[in-house]
Design a protein around this motif. Sequence first.
Motif, PDB file in Angstrom:
ATOM      1  N   TYR A 178      43.830  33.948  38.193  1.00 20.81           N
ATOM      2  CA  TYR A 178      42.916  34.896  37.543  1.00 20.81           C
ATOM      3  C   TYR A 178      43.336  35.185  36.103  1.00 20.81           C
ATOM      4  CZ  TYR A 178      40.935  39.481  36.346  1.00 20.81           C
ATOM      5  OH  TYR A 178      40.316  40.528  35.709  1.00 20.81           O
ATOM      6  N   ALA A 179      44.611  35.511  35.911  1.00 22.24           N
ATOM      7  CA  ALA A 179      45.067  36.053  34.633  1.00 22.24           C
ATOM      8  C   ALA A 179      44.999  35.033  33.502  1.00 22.24           C
ATOM      9  CB  ALA A 179      46.499  36.577  34.773  1.00 22.24           C
ATOM     10  N   ILE A 180      45.334  33.786  33.765  1.00 18.12           N
ATOM     11  CA  ILE A 180      45.376  32.797  32.684  1.00 18.12           C
ATOM     12  C   ILE A 180      43.976  32.513  32.129  1.00 18.12           C
ATOM     13  CG2 ILE A 180      46.007  30.433  32.068  1.00 18.12           C
ATOM     14  CD1 ILE A 180      48.280  30.606  34.082  1.00 18.12           C
ATOM     15  N   THR A 310      45.525  43.075  35.934  1.00 16.96           N
ATOM     16  CA  THR A 310      44.905  43.286  34.619  1.00 16.96           C
ATOM     17  C   THR A 310      45.948  43.271  33.518  1.00 16.96           C
ATOM     18  OG1 THR A 310      43.183  44.615  35.670  1.00 16.96           O
ATOM     19  CG2 THR A 310      43.425  44.825  33.285  1.00 16.96           C
ATOM     20  N   PHE A 311      47.107  43.880  33.781  1.00 16.30           N
ATOM     21  CA  PHE A 311      48.189  43.861  32.790  1.00 16.30           C
ATOM     22  C   PHE A 311      48.593  42.426  32.453  1.00 16.30           C
ATOM     23  CE2 PHE A 311      52.805  43.581  32.080  1.00 16.30           C
ATOM     24  CZ  PHE A 311      52.910  44.303  30.894  1.00 16.30           C
ATOM     25  N   LEU A 312      48.734  41.592  33.480  1.00 11.34           N
ATOM     26  CA  LEU A 312      49.128  40.206  33.239  1.00 11.34           C
ATOM     27  C   LEU A 312      48.039  39.451  32.485  1.00 11.34           C
ATOM     28  CD1 LEU A 312      51.541  38.382  33.859  1.00 11.34           C
ATOM     29  CD2 LEU A 312      50.345  37.601  35.904  1.00 11.34           C
ATOM     30  N   SER A 313      46.787  39.738  32.797  1.00 16.82           N
ATOM     31  CA  SER A 313      45.687  39.095  32.075  1.00 16.82           C
ATOM     32  C   SER A 313      45.710  39.473  30.597  1.00 16.82           C
ATOM     33  CB  SER A 313      44.359  39.492  32.705  1.00 16.82           C
ATOM     34  OG  SER A 313      43.271  38.959  31.989  1.00 16.82           O
ATOM     35  N   ASN A 314      45.983  40.743  30.314  1.00 13.75           N
ATOM     36  CA  ASN A 314      46.068  41.182  28.919  1.00 13.75           C
ATOM     37  C   ASN A 314      47.238  40.533  28.189  1.00 13.75           C
ATOM     38  OD1 ASN A 314      43.829  42.836  29.155  1.00 13.75           O
ATOM     39  ND2 ASN A 314      45.022  44.635  29.722  1.00 13.75           N
ATOM     40  N   ILE A 315      48.305  40.253  28.934  1.00 16.82           N
ATOM     41  CA  ILE A 315      49.446  39.552  28.328  1.00 16.82           C
ATOM     42  C   ILE A 315      49.012  38.174  27.827  1.00 16.82           C
ATOM     43  CG2 ILE A 315      51.677  38.448  28.820  1.00 16.82           C
ATOM     44  CD1 ILE A 315      51.937  41.415  28.456  1.00 16.82           C
ATOM     45  N   CYS A 337      42.516  25.088  25.182  1.00 19.02           N
ATOM     46  CA  CYS A 337      43.264  26.069  25.985  1.00 19.02           C
ATOM     47  C   CYS A 337      42.384  26.634  27.093  1.00 19.02           C
ATOM     48  CB  CYS A 337      43.773  27.202  25.098  1.00 19.02           C
ATOM     49  SG  CYS A 337      45.212  26.798  24.103  1.00 19.02           S
ATOM     50  N   LEU A 338      41.152  26.969  26.763  1.00 18.47           N
ATOM     51  CA  LEU A 338      40.248  27.527  27.766  1.00 18.47           C
ATOM     52  C   LEU A 338      39.935  26.493  28.843  1.00 18.47           C
ATOM     53  CD1 LEU A 338      38.477  29.921  28.625  1.00 18.47           C
ATOM     54  CD2 LEU A 338      36.637  28.929  27.271  1.00 18.47           C
ATOM     55  N   THR A 339      39.651  25.272  28.435  1.00 19.98           N
ATOM     56  CA  THR A 339      39.340  24.224  29.414  1.00 19.98           C
ATOM     57  C   THR A 339      40.524  23.948  30.316  1.00 19.98           C
ATOM     58  OG1 THR A 339      37.818  23.204  27.815  1.00 19.98           O
ATOM     59  CG2 THR A 339      38.556  21.846  29.666  1.00 19.98           C
ATOM     60  N   GLY A 340      41.701  23.830  29.723  1.00 22.78           N
ATOM     61  CA  GLY A 340      42.899  23.568  30.519  1.00 22.78           C
ATOM     62  C   GLY A 340      43.225  24.701  31.470  1.00 22.78           C
ATOM     63  N   SER A 341      43.027  25.944  31.032  1.00 25.26           N
ATOM     64  CA  SER A 341      43.324  27.082  31.898  1.00 25.26           C
ATOM     65  C   SER A 341      42.364  27.136  33.087  1.00 25.26           C
ATOM     66  CB  SER A 341      43.252  28.383  31.100  1.00 25.26           C
ATOM     67  OG  SER A 341      41.930  28.662  30.662  1.00 25.26           O
ATOM     68  N   CYS A 342      41.110  26.788  32.872  1.00 28.25           N
ATOM     69  CA  CYS A 342      40.143  26.752  33.982  1.00 28.25           C
ATOM     70  C   CYS A 342      40.532  25.693  35.008  1.00 28.25           C
ATOM     71  CB  CYS A 342      38.737  26.482  33.459  1.00 28.25           C
ATOM     72  SG  CYS A 342      38.000  27.841  32.524  1.00 28.25           S
ATOM     73  N   PHE A 343      40.928  24.520  34.517  1.00 33.06           N
ATOM     74  CA  PHE A 343      41.326  23.444  35.427  1.00 33.06           C
ATOM     75  C   PHE A 343      42.601  23.810  36.186  1.00 33.06           C
ATOM     76  CE2 PHE A 343      43.630  19.433  36.250  1.00 33.06           C
ATOM     77  CZ  PHE A 343      42.713  18.839  37.114  1.00 33.06           C
ATOM     78  N   LEU A 344      43.575  24.407  35.489  1.00 35.55           N
ATOM     79  CA  LEU A 344      44.813  24.823  36.146  1.00 35.55           C
ATOM     80  C   LEU A 344      44.541  25.851  37.236  1.00 35.55           C
ATOM     81  CD1 LEU A 344      47.942  24.799  36.255  1.00 35.55           C
ATOM     82  CD2 LEU A 344      47.911  26.585  34.492  1.00 35.55           C
ATOM     83  N   SER A 345      43.680  26.790  36.955  1.00 36.75           N
ATOM     84  CA  SER A 345      43.356  27.822  37.937  1.00 36.75           C
ATOM     85  C   SER A 345      42.620  27.233  39.137  1.00 36.75           C
ATOM     86  CB  SER A 345      42.519  28.919  37.289  1.00 36.75           C
ATOM     87  OG  SER A 345      43.278  29.593  36.314  1.00 36.75           O
ATOM     88  N   LEU A 346      41.786  26.255  38.885  1.00 29.69           N
ATOM     89  CA  LEU A 346      41.107  25.587  39.993  1.00 29.69           C
ATOM     90  C   LEU A 346      42.128  24.950  40.942  1.00 29.69           C
ATOM     91  CD1 LEU A 346      38.534  24.588  41.381  1.00 29.69           C
ATOM     92  CD2 LEU A 346      38.521  22.649  39.794  1.00 29.69           C
ATOM     93  N   LEU A 347      43.160  24.344  40.387  1.00 29.19           N
ATOM     94  CA  LEU A 347      44.218  23.769  41.221  1.00 29.19           C
ATOM     95  C   LEU A 347      44.948  24.856  42.016  1.00 29.19           C
ATOM     96  CD1 LEU A 347      45.807  21.117  38.801  1.00 29.19           C
ATOM     97  CD2 LEU A 347      44.122  20.767  40.622  1.00 29.19           C
TER      98      LEU A 347
END
Length: 367
Positions: A178-180, A310-315, A337-347
Amino acid sequence: MSDGLRVTVLLTLLCMVLGAGLRCIPVSDLALRRRLIHGGQLLNGFAGPTAMNAAPFLSTTWFSPDERATATAIASMLNYLGGACAFLIGPLIVPAPNNTSGSHLTEGHVASIKDRIEAVMYTEFGVIALLFAAVVAYFPARPPVPPSVAAAGRRLSYRSSVWRLLSNVRFLMIVFAYAIPLGFYAGWSGVLDLILTPIHINQVDAGWIGFWSIVGGCFVGIAVGRFADSVRGVLKPILVLLFSASTLSATWFTLTFLSRVTHLPLTTATIYTSCILIGVFLNGTVPIFFEMFVETVYPVPEGITCGFVTFLSNIFTGLLLVFLTFYHIELSWLNWCLTGSCFLSLLFIVCFRESYDRLYLDVFISV
């Protein structure tokens, strides 16, 4: 907490009233005015955690198990809807001057802009003061009868809750999922007008893109919340579906900027569509994530769980903005960065082993 949300909401709105009031104090000393505005913004920031994290606690306290995801979605998405309105209110009430060069602004332009900004601040103060008065008059802490076993159950202490969160590997996995991306998306959308400047899309158009991204995300979030209530135990499949779509949308947007290599059409329509789809699918995951967090670590209090997330997301948002101060000339790296973070979170989500501890308690134990 025995007082439920009442005391917390009162303190939150008090901070907002004081913060909005400080910004409206008419002083001629610009240095003092600047300090008052910064102080007001700081107080407004103190109110942020409640506005961002209260939805799961509110839904658990007031709604039955087959209504909780919908209640969480509505409460959390309305918060985002207010942010969507900000994309429009600024440019509509305080439009940019025809000549954007500050050295060529006339005194009339400056006075007009100043009056409009003050009108916005006074209006915000009035709305917040009205909400504060309404909560003081009537805002019960909890319903007379708990709607579920989970609502009436005891929760862990603060120290035990923090230990439970930090020692739960499954929870940390879904937290980073979620946070990334949501943290990066917050930073990315905040500078969307700068990202789109090289392809000649102006600030107003970027504002409309942000508006429809959030509005669409609100509809998707509420719809999937209602679906999660009607078909229990499907939070993970919903997240996999939404993140697959957001990853594809982000990839489409990123590759569109490389149209000379990818030969994808770089048009206003494709930019609008891909940008809006990114926001729709990412924002739509928020209430589902909140419900998943609470289910995974129950009986940790909802406020502590979502506050940590939420704190971690703000970080991560802060880290992205720090890098932006050093690499601000060419901004295509933000898209990657956005594309990579979406793919990482999917994993992360695919590998996550879901559990429904709170739902199990409510379904198999009668009050």
